[in-house]
Design an enzyme around this catalytic site. Sequence first.
Site, short mmCIF file in Angstrom:
data_model
loop_
_atom_site.label_atom_id
_atom_site.label_comp_id
_atom_site.label_asym_id
_atom_site.label_seq_id
_atom_site.Cartn_x
_atom_site.Cartn_y
_atom_site.Cartn_z
N ARG A 104 0.50 -1.56 -0.18
CA ARG A 104 0.29 0.43 -0.32
C ARG A 104 0.87 1.45 -0.01
NH1 ARG A 104 -2.37 -3.79 2.84
NH2 ARG A 104 -4.83 -4.37 2.97
N THR A 132 -8.74 6.21 -0.07
CA THR A 132 -7.80 5.07 -1.19
C THR A 132 -6.63 5.12 -0.44
OG1 THR A 132 -8.69 7.33 -2.44
CG2 THR A 132 -5.97 6.87 -2.81
N HIS A 168 -2.80 0.46 7.99
CA HIS A 168 -4.23 -0.73 7.49
C HIS A 168 -2.98 -1.08 6.01
CE1 HIS A 168 -7.04 -2.37 5.17
NE2 HIS A 168 -6.81 -1.71 3.49
#
Length: 316
Positions: A91, A122, A178
């Site tokens: 990510r 996003t 995350h």
Amino acid sequence: MVKVSIIGSTGIIGKNVAFTLAREDTVDEIVMFSRPKSVDKAKGETYDMYDALAARDIDCRLTPSCDFNDLTGSHIILIAAGIHREKGMKRLDLAIPNAEIVANYSQKIAEYAPDSIILVATNPVDVMTTVALKASGFKKSKVIGVGNHLDSLRLKNYFSRQIDINSSEVHTRVIGEHGDHMVPLLSSTTIGGIPLKYFVEYVDLDIRALVEQLKNAGNTIISKKGATEYGPAFAISNLMSTIITDSHKVLTVSSYLDGEIERVEDVSLGVPAVISKKGVAMIVPIHMNDIEKREFYAAANTISDVTDEVLTHLDL
């Protein structure tokens, strides 16, 4: 009238959130915002959704648009636009290009919908939450990253399936990043009201394998079907509905910290928060064991370093 806008509405996440939220019948209008070249696609999505919603007698207005004026009056605006992960990507690899996109849209939101709540989907979502906060100038309670809400739902699901128990009996939470530095709060996880450390004495449960499965969940799905869609869409629509209905549920979202958790500050991370119609009503204090604290600090340091680099690049 409850109005929600979705920026990036023709993408996999955006369109799935729109349809999932419309089906819940808690919203009067959803603005399907996209770039000018994608407006026809947004129109096609709305036509398709209208056909499906008719079968449920749901009357939700779907407005395809590329005009920022149509954001005005939105209660919630989801930013789901950006470059998506491909197989093998982390990510954090998306940080700079997506930060430019999120910053631009956040500034437009501040101009056209200054009373809205910004939700950020996003990736990397923790970094993008701070970008949206700085670019919009909003109060931190009004800028929320989807963050570990999805990870927490995944962990709940894994426990439920592995021990063949109803998911409502599983109470667990994932905080931190995350991403690779997510922190499952196993020390406070309960199953049927029984602390996990006692429950595992009676069942065959490989906790380490389960946590690895959780950390690799996104890449596993992407490697097999190209993208994640249903899980993120339901997690986001669930978060939106919690705000709309002023439910005051405790969900794990990415929020900008000012020392509320373990004195960590100046970074957005996944933490448990009371969610209301005003956004984050309160960040909930939590107890962590020593291992979880170390992992949380590691997440904070990693995200802080990337965020500083991104904010410098954007001159924010």
